[in-house]
Design an enzyme around this catalytic site. Structure first.
Site, PDB file in Angstrom:
ATOM      1  N   LYS A  78       0.941  -1.241   0.069  1.00  0.00           N
ATOM      2  CA  LYS A  78       0.023  -0.189   0.074  1.00  0.00           C
ATOM      3  C   LYS A  78       0.991   1.074  -0.091  1.00  0.00           C
ATOM      4  O   LYS A  78       1.927   1.207   0.724  1.00  0.00           O
ATOM      5  CB  LYS A  78      -0.811  -0.022   1.264  1.00  0.00           C
ATOM      6  CG  LYS A  78      -2.135   0.600   0.797  1.00  0.00           C
ATOM      7  CD  LYS A  78      -3.040  -0.042   0.053  1.00  0.00           C
ATOM      8  CE  LYS A  78      -4.459   0.747   0.116  1.00  0.00           C
ATOM      9  NZ  LYS A  78      -5.497  -0.175  -0.725  1.00  0.00           N
ATOM     10  N   GLY A 174     -22.180   5.160   3.436  1.00  0.00           N
ATOM     11  CA  GLY A 174     -21.193   5.590   2.492  1.00  0.00           C
ATOM     12  C   GLY A 174     -21.766   5.209   1.046  1.00  0.00           C
ATOM     13  O   GLY A 174     -21.963   4.189   0.930  1.00  0.00           O
ATOM     14  N   GLY A 176     -20.117   6.185  -1.797  1.00  0.00           N
ATOM     15  CA  GLY A 176     -19.155   6.435  -3.184  1.00  0.00           C
ATOM     16  C   GLY A 176     -19.329   5.576  -4.235  1.00  0.00           C
ATOM     17  O   GLY A 176     -20.647   5.096  -4.257  1.00  0.00           O
ATOM     18  N   VAL A 178     -18.494   2.514  -4.844  1.00  0.00           N
ATOM     19  CA  VAL A 178     -18.608   1.222  -4.883  1.00  0.00           C
ATOM     20  C   VAL A 178     -20.085   1.033  -4.021  1.00  0.00           C
ATOM     21  O   VAL A 178     -20.960   0.379  -4.037  1.00  0.00           O
ATOM     22  CB  VAL A 178     -17.448   0.646  -3.638  1.00  0.00           C
ATOM     23  CG1 VAL A 178     -18.071  -0.769  -3.206  1.00  0.00           C
ATOM     24  CG2 VAL A 178     -16.270   0.547  -4.386  1.00  0.00           C
ATOM     25  N   TYR A 180     -22.845   3.126  -3.657  1.00  0.00           N
ATOM     26  CA  TYR A 180     -23.896   3.683  -4.510  1.00  0.00           C
ATOM     27  C   TYR A 180     -24.204   2.611  -5.532  1.00  0.00           C
ATOM     28  O   TYR A 180     -25.249   1.909  -5.734  1.00  0.00           O
ATOM     29  CB  TYR A 180     -23.729   4.678  -5.274  1.00  0.00           C
ATOM     30  CG  TYR A 180     -24.876   5.308  -5.779  1.00  0.00           C
ATOM     31  CD1 TYR A 180     -25.707   6.136  -4.869  1.00  0.00           C
ATOM     32  CD2 TYR A 180     -25.510   5.110  -7.125  1.00  0.00           C
ATOM     33  CE1 TYR A 180     -26.953   6.742  -5.044  1.00  0.00           C
ATOM     34  CE2 TYR A 180     -26.838   5.419  -7.351  1.00  0.00           C
ATOM     35  CZ  TYR A 180     -27.642   6.160  -6.471  1.00  0.00           C
ATOM     36  OH  TYR A 180     -28.915   6.760  -6.949  1.00  0.00           O
TER      37      TYR A 180
END
Length: 340
Positions: A78, A174, A176, A178, A180
């Site tokens: 990451k 949330g 965003g 993903v 939605y």
């Protein structure tokens, strides 16, 4: 720093700065035992450097586990870029980051993540081949949502005895890319939706387009529902929030949902079935990894089907050995990552 690396069994840590562009970047490589470390790049404002370092290390470990349980021949890594108060030239900053990645000679492959876009990946790609989710490769979010939807059905089957989502109450935290997209899949399957987001416009859109019920962000976690789907940033399941939960299961897209490993045990003690986040949200990783390898859509779709299969296996082992799914997933991932 070294104590954190040792605790996470991190393989290496790389730090770079570029005075001209304002780049201050960290690349954490958890493991390359199964292949090059793949993991997204975050571009966020952090309260301090220690918080950024901790985020990179935790997420790198999660990516190793995610790749292993998804059956990919990859390690986990990451990167985080500490977002400055003012960015003079965003393209130049990401180009500098591309040179940083290229200096690692393929040990780390980056992709878009929180705060970054396909256009940022295009800038990186000017200076290294070790990047995916460019505008040409496409947005991985729809595949993450597909994987979470499949995993949510597997979770419903394990918790309620059927994967039929018609009438099931699902609370999504949330909305965003993903979150939605997941809401759209759930609405098509007949689920009853409760939604929250810090962006009131996204909530209103879900109400108008999907028939969802709006819930205040601070109230969503305590909303009575069948399945809670955290799809924002991580760390939402801590001692305070877990005590307030009124759901039968948790299955969402957010990374690092558990504030600490003990929260998985607490959920299990309360009879709340938890889908380990790095298992259920692996669809995006599968997409970017196989796209980077030049695989076709049929191979990607076939690999996505492993998400629900793996979750079903984890739930069965958790029940058989009276352990939390989170502990079972960690143990299985560690065996795969560190097997000699």
């Amino acid at each position: 720093m070294f104590k954190q690396m040792e605790a996470a069994r991190l393989e290496s840590l790389h730090i770079a700065q570029d005075e001209k562009t304002g780049l201050r970047g960290i690349i954490a490589i958890h493991s390359t035992r199964r292949g090059p470390a793949l993991g997204g790049c975050r571009f966020l404002s952090y309260p301090n450097e220690q918080a950024a370092l901790q985020d990179a290390i935790r997420l790198a470990q999660g990516m190793s586990y995610k790749a292993a349980l998804a059956g990919l021949e990859l390690g986990g890594g990451k990167s985080v870029i500490l977002r400055p108060a003012h960015v003079d030239d965003r393209a130049a900053l990401f180009e500098a980051f591309g040179r940083f990645i290229d200096s690692l000679d393929g040990r780390y492959i980056t992709a878009m993540d929180s705060g970054t876009s396909s256009e940022d990946m295009d800038c990186i790609a000017q200076y290294t081949q070790y990047v995916t989710s460019t505008t040409r490769a496409g947005d991985p979010s729809p595949h993450t949502a597909l994987g979470v939807f499949a995993g949510l059905r597997a979770t419903a089957a394990a918790r309620f005895g059927s994967d039929d989502l018609d009438g099931l109450r699902v609370a999504i935290q949330g909305l965003g890319h993903v979150g939605y997209a997941l809401a759209e899949h759930l609405q098509a399957a007949g689920a009853e939706l409760f939604v929250s987001d810090i962006d009131a416009g996204k909530v209103q859109l879900a109400v108008e387009q999907l028939g969802a019920r709006a819930v205040a962000s601070e109230a969503l976690l305590s909303t009575p529902c069948d399945i809670l789907a955290p799809c924002g940033l991580g760390g939402v399941l801590d001692r305070n929030t877990v005590a307030k939960l009124r759901c039968g299961a948790i299955a969402g897209a957010a990374n690092n949902q558990l504030a600490n490993p003990e929260m998985g045990d607490e959920l299990d003690a309360r009879g709340i079935l938890y889908a380990p986040d790095y298992v259920i949200n692996a669809g995006g990783l599968i997409y970017v990894a196989l796209t980077h390898q030049g695989r076709n859509s049929g191979e990607i779709t076939a690999q996505l089907s492993h998400i629900s299969q793996r979750l079903t296996e984890i739930y069965a082992e958790a029940q058989a050995h009276k352990r939390s799914p989170a502990r079972v997933a960690d143990s299985l991932a560690e065996r795969l990552v560190f097997a000699d």
